[in-house]
Design a protein around this motif. Sequence first.
Motif: not given
Length: 276
Positions: A42-57
């Motif tokens: 999860f931490e690695k994903w966040m480092q590689n996806n700074k331009n992500a926008e979360i839509l649903e959880l």
Amino acid sequence: MKQLFFIAFSLLFGNNISAQEKFEIFFDFNASIPNQVSLTYFEKWMQNNKNAEILELHGHCDSVDTQKYNLILSQKRINEVLQILKNNAIQINEGLQKIPYGKNFKQSKIQAENRKVVVFYRNLNVDSEDKSKANVWANRSPLLFDDPLIPLREKIARVKKGDRIRLEGINFHFNTFRVVKESEPSLDELVEVLNDNPNLKIEIQGHMCCNENTRELQLSIQRSRFIYRYLVLKGIEKKRISYKGFGTSKPIFTIPEKNEEERAKNRRVEIEIMEN
């Protein structure tokens, strides 16, 4: 466990596309904090996806314990993931949907794969072809959850002012504002919820599908007004309810829709919590 490693690995590095994507975060039994393996990825994903926008959880549990308990645990898991995302400055869509599931989803035979939160996101570096789809998400209003398997009473018990909930089972005769007879139990359920929650005030909101003219509101207004009148006839005070029609100005899916499933999702009735 090796299978979970593979899932996390493949999702971690498959992140450079602009369409809606998802990845999964796993939890140990009865835990609301992600397990260490998932936290690392999860931490690695966040480092590689700074331009992500979360839509649903979407929160899930295994088949152990009761539906009520699992709903609460699923919500705790969602809240924990959301807080981690916020702490890492990942953008959260203003129409974020947080949907907890108890046991009402297709479960894997491997219990460890059921204890998870599914994160739906999009990359904000969208090309021109995808910008219209991105605007659809911007129009989405806050929804507590719209899982048809969760009773309206359970949803209402957890709402706050400004939340919107889709009313399930509300269908109308073609091109009219009259509901089909099969919809009456859903309307009566709403009456019961309002009677049991005397401080609850709602706005009934009608939405349409298919019509690209977003200024055509009349039928959606008529349909939401029909529900308003139904509630009044059942004894609900007028001061507690109001109605509005949005036509196709706030679609969930881009119009024209691709299939009947998307049309059905756009053709909906929601209630907004005005006071609780």
